[in-house]
Design a protein around this motif. Structure first.
Motif, PDB file in Angstrom:
ATOM      1  N   ALA A  58     151.132  23.725  31.453  1.00 36.76           N
ATOM      2  CA  ALA A  58     150.816  24.189  32.813  1.00 36.76           C
ATOM      3  C   ALA A  58     149.354  24.613  32.924  1.00 36.76           C
ATOM      4  CB  ALA A  58     151.736  25.344  33.194  1.00 36.76           C
ATOM      5  N   LEU A  59     148.865  25.374  31.950  1.00 28.38           N
ATOM      6  CA  LEU A  59     147.464  25.803  31.992  1.00 28.38           C
ATOM      7  C   LEU A  59     146.507  24.613  31.919  1.00 28.38           C
ATOM      8  CD1 LEU A  59     147.555  28.986  29.753  1.00 28.38           C
ATOM      9  CD2 LEU A  59     146.923  28.881  32.163  1.00 28.38           C
ATOM     10  N   ILE A  60     146.822  23.669  31.055  1.00 27.01           N
ATOM     11  CA  ILE A  60     145.955  22.485  30.935  1.00 27.01           C
ATOM     12  C   ILE A  60     145.988  21.668  32.223  1.00 27.01           C
ATOM     13  CG2 ILE A  60     145.664  20.291  29.719  1.00 27.01           C
ATOM     14  CD1 ILE A  60     146.694  21.808  27.175  1.00 27.01           C
ATOM     15  N   ALA A  61     147.169  21.495  32.814  1.00 27.69           N
ATOM     16  CA  ALA A  61     147.291  20.745  34.063  1.00 27.69           C
ATOM     17  C   ALA A  61     146.526  21.431  35.196  1.00 27.69           C
ATOM     18  CB  ALA A  61     148.758  20.586  34.446  1.00 27.69           C
ATOM     19  N   LEU A  62     146.624  22.748  35.289  1.00 28.05           N
ATOM     20  CA  LEU A  62     145.891  23.486  36.318  1.00 28.05           C
ATOM     21  C   LEU A  62     144.382  23.348  36.135  1.00 28.05           C
ATOM     22  CD1 LEU A  62     148.078  26.707  36.554  1.00 28.05           C
ATOM     23  CD2 LEU A  62     147.821  24.945  38.313  1.00 28.05           C
ATOM     24  N   THR A  63     143.952  23.311  34.893  1.00 23.68           N
ATOM     25  CA  THR A  63     142.523  23.132  34.620  1.00 23.68           C
ATOM     26  C   THR A  63     142.070  21.729  35.018  1.00 23.68           C
ATOM     27  OG1 THR A  63     142.624  24.686  32.788  1.00 23.68           O
ATOM     28  CG2 THR A  63     140.755  23.188  32.820  1.00 23.68           C
ATOM     29  N   LEU A  64     142.862  20.727  34.665  1.00 28.49           N
ATOM     30  CA  LEU A  64     142.494  19.344  34.982  1.00 28.49           C
ATOM     31  C   LEU A  64     142.478  19.069  36.481  1.00 28.49           C
ATOM     32  CD1 LEU A  64     144.426  17.444  32.166  1.00 28.49           C
ATOM     33  CD2 LEU A  64     141.950  17.781  32.357  1.00 28.49           C
ATOM     34  N   THR A  65     143.330  19.776  37.243  1.00 31.49           N
ATOM     35  CA  THR A  65     143.362  19.581  38.692  1.00 31.49           C
ATOM     36  C   THR A  65     142.321  20.433  39.406  1.00 31.49           C
ATOM     37  OG1 THR A  65     145.083  21.256  38.963  1.00 31.49           O
ATOM     38  CG2 THR A  65     145.802  18.963  38.714  1.00 31.49           C
ATOM     39  N   GLY A  66     141.630  21.289  38.676  1.00 30.78           N
ATOM     40  CA  GLY A  66     140.575  22.106  39.265  1.00 30.78           C
ATOM     41  C   GLY A  66     141.077  23.375  39.928  1.00 30.78           C
ATOM     42  N   MET A  67     142.339  23.710  39.749  1.00 24.90           N
ATOM     43  CA  MET A  67     142.890  24.907  40.381  1.00 24.90           C
ATOM     44  C   MET A  67     142.458  26.186  39.678  1.00 24.90           C
ATOM     45  SD  MET A  67     146.669  23.623  41.452  1.00 24.90           S
ATOM     46  CE  MET A  67     146.959  24.987  42.564  1.00 24.90           C
ATOM     47  N   ILE A  68     142.169  26.097  38.381  1.00 24.23           N
ATOM     48  CA  ILE A  68     141.637  27.237  37.643  1.00 24.23           C
ATOM     49  C   ILE A  68     140.421  26.752  36.860  1.00 24.23           C
ATOM     50  CG2 ILE A  68     143.816  28.502  37.505  1.00 24.23           C
ATOM     51  CD1 ILE A  68     144.200  27.481  34.691  1.00 24.23           C
ATOM     52  N   GLY A  69     139.657  27.687  36.374  1.00 17.28           N
ATOM     53  CA  GLY A  69     138.424  27.333  35.670  1.00 17.28           C
ATOM     54  C   GLY A  69     138.657  26.862  34.249  1.00 17.28           C
ATOM     55  N   VAL A  70     137.572  26.785  33.516  1.00 20.93           N
ATOM     56  CA  VAL A  70     137.619  26.262  32.156  1.00 20.93           C
ATOM     57  C   VAL A  70     138.418  27.144  31.205  1.00 20.93           C
ATOM     58  CG1 VAL A  70     135.481  24.957  32.355  1.00 20.93           C
ATOM     59  CG2 VAL A  70     135.408  27.310  31.552  1.00 20.93           C
ATOM     60  N   TRP A  71     138.648  28.414  31.568  1.00 21.95           N
ATOM     61  CA  TRP A  71     139.435  29.288  30.702  1.00 21.95           C
ATOM     62  C   TRP A  71     140.853  28.749  30.534  1.00 21.95           C
ATOM     63  CZ3 TRP A  71     143.928  31.448  32.333  1.00 21.95           C
ATOM     64  CH2 TRP A  71     144.137  31.520  33.701  1.00 21.95           C
ATOM     65  N   GLY A  72     141.296  27.878  31.413  1.00 21.06           N
ATOM     66  CA  GLY A  72     142.625  27.291  31.317  1.00 21.06           C
ATOM     67  C   GLY A  72     142.827  26.437  30.082  1.00 21.06           C
ATOM     68  N   TRP A  73     141.720  26.036  29.463  1.00 23.03           N
ATOM     69  CA  TRP A  73     141.842  25.255  28.220  1.00 23.03           C
ATOM     70  C   TRP A  73     142.435  26.092  27.092  1.00 23.03           C
ATOM     71  CZ3 TRP A  73     142.124  20.333  28.375  1.00 23.03           C
ATOM     72  CH2 TRP A  73     141.435  19.620  29.350  1.00 23.03           C
ATOM     73  N   ILE A  74     142.549  27.407  27.307  1.00 23.12           N
ATOM     74  CA  ILE A  74     143.216  28.253  26.316  1.00 23.12           C
ATOM     75  C   ILE A  74     144.672  27.818  26.169  1.00 23.12           C
ATOM     76  CG2 ILE A  74     143.995  30.082  27.869  1.00 23.12           C
ATOM     77  CD1 ILE A  74     142.359  30.703  24.482  1.00 23.12           C
ATOM     78  N   GLY A  75     145.173  27.038  27.106  1.00 25.89           N
ATOM     79  CA  GLY A  75     146.522  26.501  27.034  1.00 25.89           C
ATOM     80  C   GLY A  75     146.746  25.611  25.821  1.00 25.89           C
ATOM     81  N   VAL A  76     145.664  25.158  25.214  1.00 21.17           N
ATOM     82  CA  VAL A  76     145.781  24.347  23.999  1.00 21.17           C
ATOM     83  C   VAL A  76     146.415  25.175  22.869  1.00 21.17           C
ATOM     84  CG1 VAL A  76     144.427  23.180  22.203  1.00 21.17           C
ATOM     85  CG2 VAL A  76     143.880  22.826  24.615  1.00 21.17           C
ATOM     86  N   VAL A  77     146.148  26.480  22.849  1.00 22.62           N
ATOM     87  CA  VAL A  77     146.673  27.336  21.775  1.00 22.62           C
ATOM     88  C   VAL A  77     148.204  27.439  21.823  1.00 22.62           C
ATOM     89  CG1 VAL A  77     146.645  29.656  20.787  1.00 22.62           C
ATOM     90  CG2 VAL A  77     144.503  28.595  21.554  1.00 22.62           C
ATOM     91  N   PRO A  78     148.800  27.855  22.963  1.00 22.55           N
ATOM     92  CA  PRO A  78     150.272  27.904  22.962  1.00 22.55           C
ATOM     93  C   PRO A  78     150.902  26.526  22.815  1.00 22.55           C
ATOM     94  CG  PRO A  78     149.419  28.474  25.130  1.00 22.55           C
ATOM     95  CD  PRO A  78     148.250  28.374  24.203  1.00 22.55           C
ATOM     96  N   LEU A  79     150.261  25.501  23.339  1.00 25.86           N
ATOM     97  CA  LEU A  79     150.783  24.143  23.189  1.00 25.86           C
ATOM     98  C   LEU A  79     150.820  23.756  21.708  1.00 25.86           C
ATOM     99  CD1 LEU A  79     151.774  21.475  24.376  1.00 25.86           C
ATOM    100  CD2 LEU A  79     149.377  20.793  24.611  1.00 25.86           C
TER     101      LEU A  79
END
Length: 64
Positions: free
Chosen positions: A20-41
């Motif tokens: 979800a965090l990565i998808a939100l980052t890719l769609t531009g809904m949240i900033g680059v901090w959303g790449w932190i989603g890589v850790v739980p993934l």
């Protein structure tokens, strides 16, 4: 290689949250901090969490 310490529900929640965090980052809904989603993934896919190892947590059911 890694000790399994992430159980079923914990694992599913990590994967869903990470995607979800990565998808939100890719769609531009949240900033680059959303790449932190890589850790739980990653920890969900590997069923291993280094932080759990440090603090002694384990959400996996015991093997009989």
């Amino acid at each position: 290689m890694f000790k399994t310490n992430v159980g079923g529900i914990d694992r599913i929640l990590r994967i869903v949250a990470g995607l979800a965090l990565i998808a939100l980052t890719l769609t531009g809904m949240i900033g680059v901090w959303g790449w932190i989603g890589v850790v739980p993934l990653a920890t969900g896919l590997m069923s291993s969490c280094p932080l759990y190892s440090i603090v002694g947590l384990n959400t996996c059911p015991m093997k009989s």
